[in-house]
Motif scaffolding. Structure first.
Motif, short mmCIF file in Angstrom:
data_model
loop_
_atom_site.label_atom_id
_atom_site.label_comp_id
_atom_site.label_asym_id
_atom_site.label_seq_id
_atom_site.Cartn_x
_atom_site.Cartn_y
_atom_site.Cartn_z
N ILE A 98 42.35 46.59 44.04
CA ILE A 98 43.26 46.26 42.94
C ILE A 98 42.90 44.92 42.32
CG2 ILE A 98 45.67 46.17 42.18
CD1 ILE A 98 46.38 47.58 44.84
N ARG A 99 41.71 44.85 41.75
CA ARG A 99 41.22 43.63 41.07
C ARG A 99 41.33 42.39 41.95
NH1 ARG A 99 44.47 45.07 35.81
NH2 ARG A 99 46.04 44.63 37.35
N ASN A 100 40.91 42.52 43.19
CA ASN A 100 40.89 41.44 44.18
C ASN A 100 42.27 40.88 44.52
OD1 ASN A 100 38.13 41.58 44.56
ND2 ASN A 100 37.72 40.10 42.93
N MET A 101 43.33 41.63 44.23
CA MET A 101 44.67 41.19 44.60
C MET A 101 44.98 41.54 46.06
SD MET A 101 46.00 39.73 41.97
CE MET A 101 47.75 39.73 42.19
N LEU A 102 44.31 42.53 46.60
CA LEU A 102 44.55 42.99 47.96
C LEU A 102 43.20 43.06 48.67
CD1 LEU A 102 46.87 44.06 49.77
CD2 LEU A 102 46.26 46.35 48.99
N ARG A 103 43.16 42.56 49.90
CA ARG A 103 41.90 42.55 50.65
C ARG A 103 42.16 42.96 52.09
NH1 ARG A 103 39.42 36.93 50.96
NH2 ARG A 103 40.11 36.84 53.10
N PHE A 104 41.29 43.80 52.62
CA PHE A 104 41.34 44.20 54.01
C PHE A 104 40.11 43.63 54.70
CE2 PHE A 104 40.23 47.20 57.42
CZ PHE A 104 41.37 47.05 58.21
N LEU A 129 45.35 41.00 53.32
CA LEU A 129 45.73 39.81 52.59
C LEU A 129 46.15 40.19 51.17
CD1 LEU A 129 42.98 39.06 54.42
CD2 LEU A 129 43.78 36.82 53.77
N LEU A 130 47.22 39.60 50.71
CA LEU A 130 47.74 39.82 49.36
C LEU A 130 47.71 38.52 48.61
CD1 LEU A 130 49.20 41.56 47.22
CD2 LEU A 130 51.35 40.89 48.32
N ARG A 131 47.04 38.49 47.45
CA ARG A 131 46.98 37.28 46.64
C ARG A 131 48.00 37.39 45.52
NH1 ARG A 131 41.60 36.09 43.55
NH2 ARG A 131 42.60 37.36 42.00
N LEU A 132 48.89 36.42 45.44
CA LEU A 132 49.94 36.43 44.41
C LEU A 132 49.56 35.56 43.23
CD1 LEU A 132 53.02 36.15 46.77
CD2 LEU A 132 52.04 38.19 45.75
#
Length: 132
Positions: A98-104, A129-132
């Motif tokens: 999702i456009r680097n908003m979520l990372r596993f 990891l979730l980037r806000l």
């Protein structure tokens, strides 16, 4: 640093390069602390202590995938060879959504005592990891 009970001198150097999705980090820290006179308490520096730590990290990040490796060499007292002298190795792979908003990420950490009895302390981590 000249304190009331001891003096200390430290040096730190680092290099961090990023280009075309790759990154390289090299860092070295070293210091020496010396008491002004032999202390009687237990929470002070009893003698000259020289410490060092070196870190090398290399990684790459593409559109969806990232890969990194890291090595750490830590010696909290260079005059003593014991199990406190450690080598840490780490490797990680990450997948970005999702456009680097979520990372596993999946990460493997190995820590080895350079002297003395080695401990079985390897770790595998799975992180979201979730980037806000």
């Amino acid at each position: 640093n000249d304190g009331g009970t001891n003096s200390g001198m430290g040096v730190g150097t680092d290099l961090h390069v990023k280009a075309h999705g790759f990154h390289l980090l090299v860092e070295h820290l070293q210091d020496k602390a010396s008491p002004f006179k032999r202390p009687k308490g237990t929470l002070t520096i009893p003698e000259d202590v020289e410490r060092a730590a070196t870190v090398i990290e290399l990684g790459w990040m593409g559109r969806k995938l990232s890969v990194a490796g890291r090595a750490e060499l830590i010696d909290p007292n260079k005059a003593v060879d014991n199990s406190d002298d450690e080598l840490g190795l780490s490797a990680a792979v990450g997948w970005h959504f999702i456009r680097n908003m979520l990372r596993f990420d999946v990460q493997f950490d190995h820590r080895r005592e350079q002297n003395g009895q080695p401990y079985d302390n390897d770790v595998v981590l799975a992180k979201m990891l979730l980037r806000l």
